[in-house]
Scaffold this active site. Structure first.
Site, PDB file in Angstrom:
ATOM      1  CB  SER A  51      -8.041   2.987   2.956  1.00  0.00           C
ATOM      2  OG  SER A  51      -7.089   2.577   3.925  1.00  0.00           O
ATOM      3  CE  LYS A 110      -3.864   1.757   2.871  1.00  0.00           C
ATOM      4  NZ  LYS A 110      -4.709   1.365   4.043  1.00  0.00           N
ATOM      5  CB  SER A 163      -7.886   0.060   5.893  1.00  0.00           C
ATOM      6  OG  SER A 163      -8.537   1.291   6.081  1.00  0.00           O
TER       7      SER A 163
END
Length: 402
Positions: free
Chosen positions: A115, A38, A139
């Site tokens: 996310s 990420k 997330s």
């Protein structure tokens, strides 16, 4: 021969992704495997954007690579990409106003969840073997559920956060995603540090209030999944976990998270007049207005929640609940007023592990209306390995039935 992907069929990667792989050691428990990260993990000589081009423009290259990445490289895995995340991680939808929306190959008309959306999309699309993300308010667990993946939010503090952009430090964790349970367990064995608490699973608490308030199609599919795996688990004891307090629990998370953001992400946004996407902009504005007193009152609520959940999740006890209360929304839903109900409902389910620091695993358990559905188990402090072992034990039962 390890190489970075030559194309990106599911729009999982940021424009500033790796041009050359970070090669892992030639031997080790993860030798020959690939992973992506990420866009909040430090990589020496490179910048992160945290999902915002303005932040990337002003950022400085990292002086060192995040230890969590170094551990994976030393174990033989190679890093082959940097993935899109929701802007400043302030969403569970899986959409970025600047970088776009990754595609959920398991349900192409629906969102991946966020996310850690690009990480989930990349793993689901087999662009890599596993991926790293972060989990503050869901997330990792939400995209795991929506994308048909295994996802772990570990016991708070068991995976190093050094070199990872902080959001709300008292909730932030590093998590990971994979398609297969055995690989998922192997990754966990590499990453998990600190106190491991071993215990035989002898008690299963079914969070009946969380099943009751789940979307009907998801609820029914998960009940069928529980029937299939029942022989591998203790007889469930049905208990109400939050009851009428659930709105207060969710709001306590919102207040504490927002107050902590005032010291992490908000200073950059305010000092650089950063352009934010819809929804995210409004949440930062709300976070800016949270007072110390409100945060302190929320922390008292959190202490009550932690005490209650710790008393339930003793070594040897698991709490089972739907990972998310709904199926993934359709793509194109605006991150604004129409998204608020979905966000609030989802955070009510994901805030339990955040408040308590307990580990939570989401396993791909069922499907409804063409969408994957995750089933979650919350374990005891230090019981992460027991959750990973459980995933391996349950996978053939769910695969055979599904």
């Amino acid at each position: 021969m390890i190489a970075v992907p030559s194309d990106d069929p599911v729009h999982a990667l940021v424009p500033h992704t790796l041009k050359e792989p970070l090669l892992g050691a030639t031997t080790g428990p993860l030798a020959g495997l690939t992973f992506m990260v990420k866009d909040l993990f430090a990589i020496k000589g490179r910048k992160v954007s945290n999902g915002n081009p303005s932040f990337y423009e002003h950022a400085s290259p990292a002086h060192a690579t995040a230890p969590v990445i170094e551990r994976l490289l030393a174990s033989g895995a190679s890093c082959t990409g940097v993935t899109i995340c929701d802007e400043f991680f302030y969403s569970v939808l899986g959409s970025n106003a600047h970088y776009g929306q990754p595609v959920n190959v398991r349900a192409p008309k629906h969102v991946t969840g966020g996310s850690s959306c690009g990480s989930a999309a990349a793993v689901a699309a087999k662009m890599c073997d596993f991926a790293l993300g972060s989990d503050t308010g869901g997330s990792i667990r939400v995209p795991a559920s929506f994308s048909g993946l295994y996802g772990l939010r570990p016991t708070f503090g068991r995976i190093a956060m050094e070199g990872v952009t902080p959001m709300a430090p008292s909730y932030d964790t590093v998590g990971f995603l994979a398609r297969k349970a055995e690989l998922f367990r192997n990754v966990g064995r590499v990453l998990l540090e600190g106190a491991r608490v071993e215990a035989t699973i002898e008690r299963l608490i079914l969070a009946k209030d969380f099943f009751l308030h789940a979307e009907a199609s998801a609820d029914q599919a998960l009940w069928r999944a529980l029937d299939r795996i029942g022989g591998a688990l203790p007889e469930p004891e049905r208990e109400e976990i939050a009851g009428q307090e659930i709105d207060e629990w969710r709001n306590a998370f919102r207040l504490i998270q927002g107050f902590e953001i005032q010291s992490t992400l908000l200073p950059f946004i305010q000092s650089h007049d950063t352009q934010l996407g819809p929804g995210v902009k409004e949440r930062f504005e709300a976070a800016a207005g949270i007072t110390y007193r409100e945060a302190e009152e929320a922390r008292h609520v959190r202490a009550h929640i932690k005490e209650k959940l710790d008393a339930l999740a003793r070594p040897g006890t698991l709490i089972v609940l739907p990972t998310t209360p709904t199926l993934p929304p359709e793509r194109g839903i605006p991150d604004g007023a129409s998204f608020a109900e979905f966000r609030n409902h989802t955070l009510a389910y994901t805030c339990l592990s955040g408040h308590s620091g307990l580990p939570q695993i989401s396993i791909p358990a069922a499907e409804a209306a063409g969408c994957p559905i995750g089933l979650s188990f919350i374990g005891w402090h230090g019981g992460d390995e027991a959750l990973l072992d459980l995933a391996v034990r349950l996978e053939p039962l769910l695969t055979k039935a599904g």
